[in-house]
Design a protein around this motif. Structure first.
Motif, PDB file in Angstrom:
ATOM      1  N   THR A   1       0.819  -1.204   0.000  1.00 42.60           N
ATOM      2  CA  THR A   1       0.000   0.000   0.000  1.00 42.60           C
ATOM      3  C   THR A   1       0.861   1.265   0.000  1.00 42.60           C
ATOM      4  O   THR A   1       0.535   2.248  -0.650  1.00 42.60           O
ATOM      5  N   GLU A   2       1.960   1.236   0.743  1.00 41.50           N
ATOM      6  CA  GLU A   2       2.891   2.363   0.810  1.00 41.50           C
ATOM      7  C   GLU A   2       4.171   1.881   1.486  1.00 41.50           C
ATOM      8  O   GLU A   2       4.326   0.693   1.768  1.00 41.50           O
ATOM      9  N   THR A   3       5.084   2.794   1.745  1.00 42.91           N
ATOM     10  CA  THR A   3       6.348   2.430   2.390  1.00 42.91           C
ATOM     11  C   THR A   3       6.572   3.301   3.619  1.00 42.91           C
ATOM     12  O   THR A   3       5.922   4.338   3.803  1.00 42.91           O
ATOM     13  N   ALA A   4       7.513   2.862   4.453  1.00 41.47           N
ATOM     14  CA  ALA A   4       7.872   3.614   5.653  1.00 41.47           C
ATOM     15  C   ALA A   4       9.392   3.637   5.779  1.00 41.47           C
ATOM     16  O   ALA A   4      10.063   2.621   5.542  1.00 41.47           O
ATOM     17  N   ARG A   5       9.915   4.799   6.147  1.00 47.74           N
ATOM     18  CA  ARG A   5      11.357   4.931   6.369  1.00 47.74           C
ATOM     19  C   ARG A   5      11.647   4.665   7.855  1.00 47.74           C
ATOM     20  O   ARG A   5      11.181   5.400   8.725  1.00 47.74           O
ATOM     21  N   VAL A   6      12.389   3.613   8.090  1.00 46.93           N
ATOM     22  CA  VAL A   6      12.655   3.162   9.457  1.00 46.93           C
ATOM     23  C   VAL A   6      14.159   3.150   9.701  1.00 46.93           C
ATOM     24  O   VAL A   6      14.927   2.625   8.878  1.00 46.93           O
ATOM     25  N   ALA A   7      14.569   3.704  10.820  1.00 46.99           N
ATOM     26  CA  ALA A   7      15.978   3.683  11.209  1.00 46.99           C
ATOM     27  C   ALA A   7      16.199   2.542  12.202  1.00 46.99           C
ATOM     28  O   ALA A   7      15.527   2.481  13.240  1.00 46.99           O
ATOM     29  N   ILE A   8      17.127   1.642  11.881  1.00 51.84           N
ATOM     30  CA  ILE A   8      17.506   0.545  12.767  1.00 51.84           C
ATOM     31  C   ILE A   8      18.808   0.932  13.459  1.00 51.84           C
ATOM     32  O   ILE A   8      19.805   1.251  12.795  1.00 51.84           O
ATOM     33  N   VAL A   9      18.804   0.903  14.781  1.00 50.44           N
ATOM     34  CA  VAL A   9      19.987   1.283  15.549  1.00 50.44           C
ATOM     35  C   VAL A   9      20.491   0.057  16.307  1.00 50.44           C
ATOM     36  O   VAL A   9      19.737  -0.594  17.037  1.00 50.44           O
ATOM     37  N   GLN A  10      21.775  -0.240  16.135  1.00 54.71           N
ATOM     38  CA  GLN A  10      22.423  -1.388  16.788  1.00 54.71           C
ATOM     39  C   GLN A  10      23.655  -0.872  17.518  1.00 54.71           C
ATOM     40  O   GLN A  10      24.703  -0.627  16.930  1.00 54.71           O
ATOM     41  N   GLY A  11      23.523  -0.677  18.832  1.00 55.78           N
ATOM     42  CA  GLY A  11      24.570  -0.008  19.586  1.00 55.78           C
ATOM     43  C   GLY A  11      25.768  -0.860  19.943  1.00 55.78           C
ATOM     44  O   GLY A  11      26.824  -0.341  20.300  1.00 55.78           O
ATOM     45  N   ASP A  12      25.626  -2.195  19.900  1.00 52.56           N
ATOM     46  CA  ASP A  12      26.687  -3.135  20.231  1.00 52.56           C
ATOM     47  C   ASP A  12      26.932  -3.183  21.752  1.00 52.56           C
ATOM     48  O   ASP A  12      26.460  -2.337  22.511  1.00 52.56           O
ATOM     49  N   VAL A  13      27.677  -4.199  22.168  1.00 47.63           N
ATOM     50  CA  VAL A  13      28.024  -4.420  23.569  1.00 47.63           C
ATOM     51  C   VAL A  13      29.545  -4.447  23.674  1.00 47.63           C
ATOM     52  O   VAL A  13      30.199  -5.213  22.965  1.00 47.63           O
ATOM     53  N   PRO A  14      30.146  -3.631  24.519  1.00 50.57           N
ATOM     54  CA  PRO A  14      31.611  -3.621  24.646  1.00 50.57           C
ATOM     55  C   PRO A  14      32.157  -4.967  25.122  1.00 50.57           C
ATOM     56  O   PRO A  14      31.423  -5.843  25.589  1.00 50.57           O
ATOM     57  N   GLY A  15      33.463  -5.119  25.031  1.00 48.88           N
ATOM     58  CA  GLY A  15      34.114  -6.348  25.480  1.00 48.88           C
ATOM     59  C   GLY A  15      33.859  -7.497  24.533  1.00 48.88           C
ATOM     60  O   GLY A  15      33.887  -7.329  23.308  1.00 48.88           O
ATOM     61  N   ASP A  16      33.586  -8.671  25.090  1.00 50.33           N
ATOM     62  CA  ASP A  16      33.359  -9.844  24.246  1.00 50.33           C
ATOM     63  C   ASP A  16      31.944  -9.906  23.703  1.00 50.33           C
ATOM     64  O   ASP A  16      31.579 -10.852  22.989  1.00 50.33           O
ATOM     65  N   GLY A  17      31.116  -8.899  24.018  1.00 55.01           N
ATOM     66  CA  GLY A  17      29.776  -8.817  23.460  1.00 55.01           C
ATOM     67  C   GLY A  17      28.702  -9.563  24.214  1.00 55.01           C
ATOM     68  O   GLY A  17      27.537  -9.534  23.816  1.00 55.01           O
ATOM     69  N   THR A  18      29.040 -10.212  25.314  1.00 54.32           N
ATOM     70  CA  THR A  18      28.070 -11.054  26.021  1.00 54.32           C
ATOM     71  C   THR A  18      27.568 -10.465  27.331  1.00 54.32           C
ATOM     72  O   THR A  18      26.515 -10.874  27.825  1.00 54.32           O
ATOM     73  N   ARG A  19      28.269  -9.488  27.912  1.00 53.21           N
ATOM     74  CA  ARG A  19      27.958  -9.025  29.268  1.00 53.21           C
ATOM     75  C   ARG A  19      27.206  -7.697  29.228  1.00 53.21           C
ATOM     76  O   ARG A  19      27.757  -6.617  29.448  1.00 53.21           O
ATOM     77  N   VAL A  20      25.916  -7.788  28.971  1.00 55.31           N
ATOM     78  CA  VAL A  20      25.098  -6.579  28.870  1.00 55.31           C
ATOM     79  C   VAL A  20      25.014  -5.850  30.205  1.00 55.31           C
ATOM     80  O   VAL A  20      25.131  -4.616  30.266  1.00 55.31           O
ATOM     81  N   LEU A  21      24.803  -6.570  31.277  1.00 57.19           N
ATOM     82  CA  LEU A  21      24.608  -5.934  32.580  1.00 57.19           C
ATOM     83  C   LEU A  21      25.823  -5.133  33.023  1.00 57.19           C
ATOM     84  O   LEU A  21      25.694  -4.153  33.763  1.00 57.19           O
ATOM     85  N   GLU A  22      26.998  -5.527  32.597  1.00 62.92           N
ATOM     86  CA  GLU A  22      28.222  -4.829  33.004  1.00 62.92           C
ATOM     87  C   GLU A  22      28.453  -3.549  32.208  1.00 62.92           C
ATOM     88  O   GLU A  22      29.310  -2.748  32.567  1.00 62.92           O
ATOM     89  N   HIS A  23      27.722  -3.349  31.104  1.00 65.95           N
ATOM     90  CA  HIS A  23      27.992  -2.210  30.215  1.00 65.95           C
ATOM     91  C   HIS A  23      26.718  -1.445  29.878  1.00 65.95           C
ATOM     92  O   HIS A  23      26.590  -0.894  28.783  1.00 65.95           O
ATOM     93  N   ARG A  24      25.776  -1.402  30.797  1.00 69.71           N
ATOM     94  CA  ARG A  24      24.475  -0.821  30.483  1.00 69.71           C
ATOM     95  C   ARG A  24      24.567   0.661  30.105  1.00 69.71           C
ATOM     96  O   ARG A  24      23.914   1.113  29.157  1.00 69.71           O
ATOM     97  N   GLU A  25      25.364   1.428  30.843  1.00 69.57           N
ATOM     98  CA  GLU A  25      25.472   2.862  30.552  1.00 69.57           C
ATOM     99  C   GLU A  25      26.155   3.094  29.207  1.00 69.57           C
ATOM    100  O   GLU A  25      25.750   3.979  28.436  1.00 69.57           O
ATOM    101  N   ALA A  26      27.178   2.298  28.918  1.00 67.45           N
ATOM    102  CA  ALA A  26      27.883   2.445  27.637  1.00 67.45           C
ATOM    103  C   ALA A  26      26.977   2.071  26.465  1.00 67.45           C
ATOM    104  O   ALA A  26      27.041   2.683  25.389  1.00 67.45           O
TER     105      ALA A  26
END
Length: 529
Positions: A217-242
């Motif tokens: 019917t129409e289109t939408a412009r959507v921005a996808i944001v992927q901020g990443d996780v510092p370090g080895d990429g697995t410890r979200v709780l340790e890097h929440r502010e970053a």
């Protein structure tokens, strides 16, 4: 000994082939053959022990490799429990296949044993295990349109049926060559086989022609944001502010780039699960970051995800929250929290399973069973959080209620470096075809991108890398047969399994009754004959 070795090796080889089908588009062509071959083989097993051995061999080989990533997130004991449960399901399938084959059941009934057990496993216990569904392997094949025609669950049945039909003769020949078991009535099976081949091929051709969802019917412009996780990429709780700072910086930089190039305004900005360290309605600093992002994007609605306080102490809600120019708007609460990942069943008794369970101090509660779409300006969003996408009810209910775009927010950080993110992205692609909707996937560190309504990947961000990208999503207002069928598919599958069990039980009781009332003269005449 030879028969046992053939059973184990054949079942294991088929399991590994099916497992590879979830990782390789080439191997997906052979997934129905792998399932069909073991179903026919189990149905012709000489003994119950042989069928059980084959089912267990298949289940242990498939689930131990397909769910290897559970070890990284929860621990080996949880992985072992899931593998054992999955293997128990395939063992039951093998026993049912053997019972069905002994009674000269049709090829469709034989395929229904796979479908019924898969449906039951995907729903129970603790919400079920909807991973490893045969229907998902239809992607990237000429029959991928089956997903739009019959949904993921219905496609599992059709693929198993086609596999049984195609492999019946070769497996029968192999059974004769190894003297596993001689079929009792080949003529009956030949007639049923010819009919089944015709119906299966017709279904595949019809479904293949329905892959294209039609004009949007129409289109939408959507921005996808992927901020990443510092370090080895697995410890979200340790890097929440970053992580929050990264998403804010990426959003502002993208907005500046769009203004400098004089591009059209955005219709939606999507941040992933785990992008916020706290609920912006509670934490002033988080709220300020969210509001700054909305202002930077020209007041485009921002879809964020946060952990909100639950109704009682010790509970929480995993929620998507739409934030616009006027502040917070609608919310969606995750419908399928992950046991041992987001809540601990029988917490007091199972705390010894893994020390990582201590990282889950609160139990997340499930949201509404039939959520409504989230209105975002001119868009109506069907929203899912992480593992929600593996279930047909959540996203499908919102699409049936009028959603024209699907958005999945996820955090696969705990599985970084494993096959889990790719497996989940494959499930997301299958769900896009089933619903006939473009799907925006935003993950904290991958896999993020735009999936078209035909299952193709139109845009994909690099994994474990901070990135932001604008995609052009197409909007649809039609409803596929698949999204309607998926609403009932698993229920019908479990019902079919139950009816099969009842039929087999009644047949066994009748045989025992007939044997009990048989006279000595009857036995003598039978022996003489």
């Amino acid at each position: 000994m030879i028969r046992t070795a053939v059973t184990v090796l054949g079942s294991t080889a088929a399991a590994l082939a099916l497992g590879l089908a979830f990782d390789s588009a080439t191997v997906r062509w052979f997934a129905p053959l792998a399932v069909g071959a073991v179903l026919v083989g189990w149905s012709r097993a000489r003994s119950w022990r042989g069928a059980l051995t084959g089912g267990l061999s298949f289940g242990l080989a498939f689930w131990s490799t397909h769910l290897w990533w559970v070890i990284a997130s929860t621990g080996p004991l949880a992985w072992g429990a899931l593998v054992t449960w999955g293997a128990a399901g395939t063992a039951i399938t093998a026993l049912l296949a053997r019972a069905t084959g002994a009674r000269r059941g049709s090829t469709l009934v034989l395929a229904a044993t796979w479908w019924g057990v898969e449906a039951a496993r995907s729903s129970w216990p603790l919400g079920g295990l909807p991973w490893g569904r045969l229907g998902t392997t239809a992607l990237d094949t000429p029959w991928s349109g089956l997903l739009a025609f019959a949904g993921v669950g219905g496609t599992s049945l059709l693929l198993a049926w086609a596999g049984v039909v195609v492999t019946r003769r070769p497996v029968t020949w192999l059974a004769r060559a190894t003297d596993v078991r001689r079929p009792r009535s080949e003529g009956v099976h030949d007639t049923a086989g010819r009919v089944a081949v015709t119906l299966c091929l017709a279904s595949l051709l019809v479904a293949g022609s329905t892959t294209d969802p039609g004009p949007s019917t129409e289109t939408a412009r959507v921005a996808i944001v992927q901020g990443d996780v510092p370090g080895d990429g697995t410890r979200v709780l340790e890097h929440r502010e970053a992580i929050l700072a990264s998403h804010l910086a990426l959003t502002q930089a993208l907005s500046e780039e769009l203004r400098a190039s004089d591009q059209p305004l955005l219709d939606l900005v999507v941040w992933p699960e785990s992008s916020l360290p706290a609920d912006p309605l509670v934490d002033p600093a988080v709220r300020a970051a969210v509001e700054a992002s909305v202002v930077a994007t020209g007041d485009a609605p921002l879809l964020i995800a946060a952990i909100a306080e639950g109704p009682t102490a010790g509970t929480a809600l995993n929620q998507s929250l739409l934030w616009g120019r006027d502040g917070p708007g609608g919310r969606y609460t995750k419908a399928h929290p992950v046991p041992f990942g987001e809540y601990i069943p029988w917490r007091d008794r199972l705390a010894w399973i893994s020390p990582r369970l201590d990282e889950i101090p609160r139990d997340m509660l499930a949201g509404a069973e039939a959520p409504k779409p989230l209105p975002a300006g001119s868009l109506d969003l069907a929203v899912g959080i992480c593992f929600d996408v593996a279930y047909a009810d959540t996203i499908g209910a919102q699409v049936r209620a009028g959603a024209d775009l699907v958005v999945v927010q996820t955090s696969n950080a705990a599985f970084t470096g494993t096959s889990q993110p790719e497996q989940q992205f494959l499930i997301s692609r299958a769900r896009a075809v089933e619903t006939g909707r473009d799907m925006v996937v935003s993950s904290v560190n991958g896999v993020s991108g735009l999936i078209a309504a035909d299952g193709s990947v139109r845009s994909r961000l690099p994994v474990t890398t901070p990135a932001a990208r604008v995609v052009e999503a197409r909007l649809y207002d039609t409803t596929t047969p698949g999204v309607r069928v998926a609403r009932f598919s698993d229920v019908v599958g479990v019902l079919a399994l139950t009816l099969l069990l009842v039929r087999l039980a009644l047949s066994s009781l009748l045989r025992r009754r007939d044997t009990a009332v048989e006279t000595p003269a009857d036995r003598s005449r039978a022996a003489g004959a």
